[in-house]
Motif scaffolding. Sequence first.
Motif, PDB file in Angstrom:
ATOM      1  N   MET A 117       1.911   4.579  13.707  1.00  0.00           N
ATOM      2  CA  MET A 117       0.645   5.265  13.310  1.00  0.00           C
ATOM      3  C   MET A 117      -0.386   4.246  14.250  1.00  0.00           C
ATOM      4  N   ALA A 118      -1.129   6.086  14.911  1.00  0.00           N
ATOM      5  CA  ALA A 118      -2.145   5.214  16.202  1.00  0.00           C
ATOM      6  C   ALA A 118      -3.335   4.655  15.276  1.00  0.00           C
ATOM      7  N   PRO A 119      -3.827   4.123  14.931  1.00  0.00           N
ATOM      8  CA  PRO A 119      -5.177   3.182  14.918  1.00  0.00           C
ATOM      9  C   PRO A 119      -6.726   4.528  14.388  1.00  0.00           C
ATOM     10  N   HIS A 120      -7.045   4.035  13.777  1.00  0.00           N
ATOM     11  CA  HIS A 120      -8.589   4.498  14.229  1.00  0.00           C
ATOM     12  C   HIS A 120      -9.120   4.565  14.640  1.00  0.00           C
ATOM     13  N   GLN A 127       7.942   5.533   9.715  1.00  0.00           N
ATOM     14  CA  GLN A 127       7.033   5.728  10.990  1.00  0.00           C
ATOM     15  C   GLN A 127       5.497   5.184  10.922  1.00  0.00           C
ATOM     16  N   VAL A 128       4.894   4.907   9.560  1.00  0.00           N
ATOM     17  CA  VAL A 128       3.546   4.032   8.952  1.00  0.00           C
ATOM     18  C   VAL A 128       3.677   3.224  10.350  1.00  0.00           C
ATOM     19  N   PHE A 184      11.649  14.733  12.927  1.00  0.00           N
ATOM     20  CA  PHE A 184      10.637  15.312  12.617  1.00  0.00           C
ATOM     21  C   PHE A 184       9.941  16.936  13.684  1.00  0.00           C
ATOM     22  N   HIS A 195       0.912  -1.364  -0.213  1.00  0.00           N
ATOM     23  CA  HIS A 195       0.284  -0.333  -0.176  1.00  0.00           C
ATOM     24  C   HIS A 195       0.552   1.086  -0.040  1.00  0.00           C
ATOM     25  N   TRP A 196       2.083   1.161   0.302  1.00  0.00           N
ATOM     26  CA  TRP A 196       3.199   2.032   0.668  1.00  0.00           C
ATOM     27  C   TRP A 196       3.745   2.214  -1.134  1.00  0.00           C
TER      28      TRP A 196
END
Lengths: 150, 181
Positions: free
Chosen positions: B71-74, B67-68, B162, B33-34
């Motif tokens: 990432m926090a889950p939705h 960093q992906v 960052f 997906h990246w």
Amino acid sequence: MPTDWMKPHLKYDSVAWEDVSEGDELPTHVREIDTSLVVLGAISAARDFYPVHHDKDAAIAAGAPDVFLNILTTNGLMASFVTNWCGPDWDVTDISLRLLIPAFPGLKLTTTGTVARKYEEDGRQMLDVEFGAGTDYGPHCKGTATLRRP
Amino acid sequence: MGTLYEDRLAEHIGKECPPIEAVDTVCPETIRHWIEIMEDRNPAYSDAEWAAGSRFGSIVAPGAMMQVWSMAPHWPQRDLPELPIAPVDEVLISEGFTDVVATEQSQQIHKLAKIGEPVTFTVKLTKVSDREHKTRLGVAYFVTFEYRFTDPRGDLLGTQSFTYMRYRPEPESESADEPAA
């Protein structure tokens, strides 16, 4: 996961050390930015749910004319710009960039790069590539990638 | 009384959260997906046969996507230790610096993450600008933090610094001393 369908699109060869000189330019790459690239870059590729990257109203409220590329997508596009040139036999050991003007749907993102330095370090072959990308609005980002032959 | 920086921001610099294990294990689907967005042609990320015979031994994830994994889950929200940027954001928001935009990123890639392995990360606050900066978007502070990613053996995969800008939104001004992203 089947990968045969991808193989014709992959790059198996790598740039040879003796064929690179300082000052060489990487092939310029042009990518059309559309809403899909911005939204999928943020949500699908980077899992960045910050609204300015997928919700135009939120982007406008933040002072932008439209949704804009998130920094992870920009960084990924730049990293792939470099590795699609050098090939898989090089490792990227460092990639750093500064964001300038945001990139919006409807613009073309033109990426250029130059081999800024060719050197050896700890007996390994190294290249520093300076890259930059811009749209009609002006420069979008600029940065440097360091490549090492393992 | 000192400046905002001296009184309420400087004390947070150098703080680091305890290690957090990423939600998703490194997997070929997330990698795909990246690369479908980046149009990345490196077989190390998508050709299992080539990767098996390469110096990597299996498909690896692009270093640029480190960093992906953090990432926090939705949904649902994860109960995580407070990141050291949270108290600085809180102070700046309370002072009207409500909007945020990323300005700089730097990754040092030591080793590529292998599929099937979880990534663990920490976040450390490394810098806050010691004064207000006038930018094209408004008066701003710059905040820099650093991720550190490790594999299950504790080997360093990479670090990523960052920087983002927190600003008080205002109409575009003519004189800016920092380019605003």
